[in-house]
Scaffold this active site. Sequence first.
Site, PDB file in Angstrom:
ATOM      1  N   SER A   1      -3.876  -2.681   8.170  1.00 15.31           N
ATOM      2  CA  SER A   1      -2.614  -2.065   7.877  1.00 15.31           C
ATOM      3  C   SER A   1      -2.397  -2.039   6.429  1.00 15.31           C
ATOM      4  CB  SER A   1      -1.646  -2.170   8.821  1.00 15.31           C
ATOM      5  OG  SER A   1      -1.208  -3.459   8.572  1.00 15.31           O
TER       6      SER A   1
ATOM      7  N   LYS B   1       4.254  -6.105   6.602  1.00 12.60           N
ATOM      8  CA  LYS B   1       4.324  -4.788   5.993  1.00 12.60           C
ATOM      9  C   LYS B   1       5.045  -4.939   4.692  1.00 12.60           C
ATOM     10  CE  LYS B   1       2.743  -2.853   9.909  1.00 12.60           C
ATOM     11  NZ  LYS B   1       1.347  -2.377  10.196  1.00 12.60           N
TER      12      LYS B   1
END
Length: 331
Positions: free
Chosen positions: A118, A188
């Site tokens: 990701s 993230k």
Amino acid sequence: MAVGARSGHDEPERRPERPAPSAAAMTDDAAGRPDPDPRSDRRRDEDPAPASGPGDAPAADGGDGGDGDDEETARDGRGPQRPRSFWKELPLLIGIALVLALLIKTFLVQAFSIPSDSMMNTLQRGDRVLVDKLTPWFGAEPERGEVVVFHDPGGWLEEGKTPEPNVVQKVLSFIGLMPSAEEKDLIKRVIAVGGDTVSCKEGGKVVVNGKELNETYLYPGSVPCDPAFGPVKVPKDRIWVMGDNRQNSLDSRFHMELAGGGTVSTDEVVGRAVVIAWPVTRWATLPVPATFDQPGLAQALAVAPGAAGFAGALPLVLWRRKKRAARHTAE
């Protein structure tokens, strides 16, 4: 036939014997009087001490019967000792190492393994990153552009999706240098913080407080937003996060139906990832991209306090003007 004594060069000269000390002399010595023969002290210092026989009593401390200093050292336990065996020291060393590792993990820095794609190409699957856990203890809040590790806010990770740790991860988890397999953490990039407004139109760029982000860190071929979202007003003490591989990241965009509207509480943030530590061929720091330093990006946060101050001062100014006008009228 009488045998006489020979006198010649081949016979060694005999030293005349000292007469035995009298009882009076012995009494004088005991009383602390000086020895009449000064050579006795010199001979006593130069002649080695006689070896003790099996029936000899031990010499007193500092006496003539032996080295009193050595005997005192031996009695006090300060003499030379054999070093302790390494195997006896090993448990203590392991205990100290575990305590230090626990303190480092809790207050300073912790290593995390990247389990997914990701955050490509910034972070690749299998990378080990070091996360700064010290600055949050001093009240530091996550900032735009930082790569952060945070606990699952609830519902972000599906049950059974936690990757199975390898042998290295199990060992590092045991000594506290990596999180255990039971912990559910994500990594993230912070796009917006509390008070920001973030949005993205189909085929466009991510916009924060009216400023478009030039996201050069995105995975090649990845579009900034798919699907489109916003505008979203990020609540205070929360952050909006997105992965650098936008088409392979279940980030804030896909959890807007949950509590918090897709944002993450700053209390859930473990810390900021500051460096890729492993493998050595991937070693690199993780700085904040320049696009988050563009002028005006944080303007909304600066304008709000100014507007509030102006609104609070306006009634006071009007009251003073009214009072001054009334005074002129009375005059």
